[in-house]
Design a protein around this motif. Structure first.
Motif, PDB file in Angstrom:
ATOM      1  N   VAL A   6       0.911  -1.243   0.050  1.00  6.61           N
ATOM      2  CA  VAL A   6       0.034   0.146  -0.053  1.00  6.61           C
ATOM      3  C   VAL A   6       1.055   1.187   0.084  1.00  6.61           C
ATOM      4  N   ALA A   7       0.415   2.277  -0.358  1.00  5.66           N
ATOM      5  CA  ALA A   7       0.826   3.529  -0.553  1.00  5.66           C
ATOM      6  C   ALA A   7       0.926   4.564   0.590  1.00  5.66           C
ATOM      7  N   ALA A   8       2.080   4.866   1.417  1.00  2.00           N
ATOM      8  CA  ALA A   8       2.013   5.943   2.422  1.00  2.00           C
ATOM      9  C   ALA A   8       1.660   7.246   1.931  1.00  2.00           C
ATOM     10  N   PRO A   9       1.260   8.202   2.589  1.00  2.00           N
ATOM     11  CA  PRO A   9       0.875   9.664   2.209  1.00  2.00           C
ATOM     12  C   PRO A   9       1.646  10.165   1.294  1.00  2.00           C
ATOM     13  N   ASP A  10       3.169  10.026   1.512  1.00  3.86           N
ATOM     14  CA  ASP A  10       4.139  10.472   0.652  1.00  3.86           C
ATOM     15  C   ASP A  10       4.726   9.655  -0.479  1.00  3.86           C
ATOM     16  N   GLY A  11       3.827   8.335  -0.879  1.00  5.60           N
ATOM     17  CA  GLY A  11       4.233   7.505  -1.728  1.00  5.60           C
ATOM     18  C   GLY A  11       4.956   6.369  -1.419  1.00  5.60           C
ATOM     19  N   SER A  70       9.028  10.746  12.178  1.00  7.76           N
ATOM     20  CA  SER A  70       8.165  11.180  13.421  1.00  7.76           C
ATOM     21  C   SER A  70       6.959   9.953  13.686  1.00  7.76           C
ATOM     22  N   THR A  71       6.573   9.988  14.791  1.00  7.97           N
ATOM     23  CA  THR A  71       5.690   9.091  15.185  1.00  7.97           C
ATOM     24  C   THR A  71       4.261   9.570  14.573  1.00  7.97           C
ATOM     25  N   ALA A  72       4.316  11.020  14.402  1.00  5.67           N
ATOM     26  CA  ALA A  72       2.807  11.401  13.581  1.00  5.67           C
ATOM     27  C   ALA A  72       3.009  11.058  12.273  1.00  5.67           C
ATOM     28  N   GLN A  73       4.140  10.906  11.485  1.00 11.50           N
ATOM     29  CA  GLN A  73       4.033  10.522  10.239  1.00 11.50           C
ATOM     30  C   GLN A  73       3.676   9.056  10.254  1.00 11.50           C
ATOM     31  N   LEU A  74       4.396   8.339  10.961  1.00  9.87           N
ATOM     32  CA  LEU A  74       4.255   6.852  11.198  1.00  9.87           C
ATOM     33  C   LEU A  74       2.618   6.556  11.294  1.00  9.87           C
ATOM     34  N   GLY A  75       2.435   7.177  12.306  1.00  9.76           N
ATOM     35  CA  GLY A  75       0.698   7.276  12.535  1.00  9.76           C
ATOM     36  C   GLY A  75       0.046   7.557  11.346  1.00  9.76           C
ATOM     37  N   ASP A  76       0.172   8.529  10.428  1.00  9.58           N
ATOM     38  CA  ASP A  76      -0.443   8.619   9.214  1.00  9.58           C
ATOM     39  C   ASP A  76      -0.193   7.720   8.132  1.00  9.58           C
ATOM     40  N   ASP A  77       1.103   6.829   8.257  1.00  5.73           N
ATOM     41  CA  ASP A  77       1.095   5.639   7.380  1.00  5.73           C
ATOM     42  C   ASP A  77       0.248   4.415   7.993  1.00  5.73           C
ATOM     43  N   ALA A  78       0.123   4.250   9.117  1.00  3.40           N
ATOM     44  CA  ALA A  78      -0.958   3.267   9.577  1.00  3.40           C
ATOM     45  C   ALA A  78      -2.185   3.493   9.264  1.00  3.40           C
ATOM     46  N   ALA A  79      -2.726   4.756   9.181  1.00  6.44           N
ATOM     47  CA  ALA A  79      -3.997   4.973   8.714  1.00  6.44           C
ATOM     48  C   ALA A  79      -4.069   4.814   6.855  1.00  6.44           C
ATOM     49  N   ALA A  80      -2.768   4.880   6.394  1.00 12.19           N
ATOM     50  CA  ALA A  80      -2.877   4.661   5.030  1.00 12.19           C
ATOM     51  C   ALA A  80      -2.999   3.035   4.704  1.00 12.19           C
ATOM     52  N   VAL A  81      -2.423   2.442   5.739  1.00  7.69           N
ATOM     53  CA  VAL A  81      -2.598   0.857   5.463  1.00  7.69           C
ATOM     54  C   VAL A  81      -3.848   0.586   5.642  1.00  7.69           C
ATOM     55  N   LEU A  82      -4.816   1.315   6.532  1.00  8.42           N
ATOM     56  CA  LEU A  82      -6.119   0.728   6.440  1.00  8.42           C
ATOM     57  C   LEU A  82      -7.036   1.174   5.037  1.00  8.42           C
ATOM     58  N   VAL A 107      -4.789   9.497  17.923  1.00  5.26           N
ATOM     59  CA  VAL A 107      -4.791  11.023  18.253  1.00  5.26           C
ATOM     60  C   VAL A 107      -5.073  11.639  17.018  1.00  5.26           C
ATOM     61  N   ARG A 108      -4.598  11.412  15.754  1.00  5.29           N
ATOM     62  CA  ARG A 108      -4.727  12.060  14.608  1.00  5.29           C
ATOM     63  C   ARG A 108      -5.979  11.402  13.510  1.00  5.29           C
ATOM     64  N   HIS A 109      -6.227  10.436  14.056  1.00  5.04           N
ATOM     65  CA  HIS A 109      -7.428   9.702  13.092  1.00  5.04           C
ATOM     66  C   HIS A 109      -8.354   8.863  14.078  1.00  5.04           C
ATOM     67  N   PRO A 110      -8.850   9.449  15.019  1.00  8.10           N
ATOM     68  CA  PRO A 110      -9.804   8.875  15.844  1.00  8.10           C
ATOM     69  C   PRO A 110     -10.905   7.997  15.511  1.00  8.10           C
ATOM     70  N   ASP A 111     -11.371   8.306  14.238  1.00  8.94           N
ATOM     71  CA  ASP A 111     -12.459   7.551  13.350  1.00  8.94           C
ATOM     72  C   ASP A 111     -12.139   6.267  13.061  1.00  8.94           C
ATOM     73  N   ARG A 112     -10.916   6.053  13.067  1.00  8.04           N
ATOM     74  CA  ARG A 112     -10.170   4.681  12.227  1.00  8.04           C
ATOM     75  C   ARG A 112      -9.946   3.572  13.355  1.00  8.04           C
TER      76      ARG A 112
END
Length: 270
Positions: A6-11, A70-82, A107-112
């Motif tokens: 899967v693609a992370a937010p930065d590709g 950053s853990t924020a970036q990696l948290g966004d990666d986790a959302a991208a996996v979903l 924290v960044r994607h609470p609905d997920r």
């Protein structure tokens, strides 16, 4: 079992394994760990869950991207996996450094996040209640080792309880071989380590609405138990499950009990 990317937010491409059929469960590995770190519990969880486990960026089969992380970036990666798996919401289990990433995800994607499981982790940064002994950090980082195998063999002296090391030397040696066969790029490891040291969502933890369970080994030499107690006290209505006699990788030492705890907590809040 299926393997996908899967693609992370930065590709950046992230390697993902999916196994089982049921409510989705996302597993996030810790510092320098690939997906295989969860092998002792995946087979136990797959009959009840659709288990998705991935290599974080720069680790294993996932793409190595330039740091810093950053853990924020990696948290966004986790959302991208979903996103890549077309999962709207999942139970999320993050272990150790992966638990910090899971904190950022919720924290960044609470609905997920339907249910949050924080395993062998802590609040990070200035809010660490008690840091491990410096010698434990040296061991975790494999200080003085000449090969990847030796580095992880040294790390295992603090990743597992003393009794487990004595009784399961063959299991630990297999873990050493597996880790040595998947060497971690030094810059990826250092980028993760720096991200862990910069992690801080202490203020946001008190707004987490997802049902949360903090899971921790009583003999954890890497992340002392007091940090789990702090997390459980900070996150609203969180519960603490202590694995008596177990070390940092308690889900290796007590896989059946871990799977049962995950299943029961997710079912109770499903």
């Amino acid at each position: 079992m299926t393997e996908t990317r899967v693609a992370a937010p930065d590709g950046a491409e992230l390697a993902v394994t999916v196994i089982g059929d049921g409510p989705p469960l996302l597993l996030i590995p810790g510092l320098g760990a690939t997906r295989v770190v969860f092998d002792p519990i995946v087979a136990l969880l797959a009959p009840r869950f659709r288990v998705a486990v991935y290599d974080q960026r720069g680790i294993g089969a996932s793409q190595l991207s330039p740091g810093p992380y950053s853990t924020a970036q990696l948290g966004d990666d986790a959302a991208a996996v979903l996103d890549g798996l077309e999962i709207d919401q999942a139970t999320v289990l993050g272990a150790s450094f992966g638990g910090m990433v899971a904190q950022q995800l919720v924290v960044r994607h609470p609905d997920r996040v339907a249910t949050l499981l924080l395993a062998a982790t802590g609040p990070g940064g200035a809010h660490l209640v008690r840091e491990p002994d410096p010698s434990s950090i040296d061991a975790l980082l494999g200080k003085g080792a000449r090969t990847p195998a030796d580095a992880y063999r040294i790390a295992c002296t603090v990743l597992y309880s003393g009794s487990f090391q004595e009784e399961h030397a063959d299991f630990i040696e297999q873990q050493v071989r597996d880790r040595a066969g998947r060497p971690v790029a030094a810059r990826a490891f250092q980028a993760q380590l720096a991200a862990s040291r910069g992690h801080d969502v202490w203020e946001q933890l008190r707004w987490i609405a997802a049902p949360t369970m903090v899971m921790h080994g009583s003999e954890d030499a890497v992340m002392p138990l007091a940090n789990a107690e702090a997390l459980a006290a900070r996150v609203p209505r969180a519960v603490l499950d202590v694995f008596d006699g177990a070390g940092h990788l308690f889900f290796h030492e007590q896989p059946e009990r871990t799977a049962q705890a995950v299943d029961a907590f997710a079912a109770a809040h499903g």
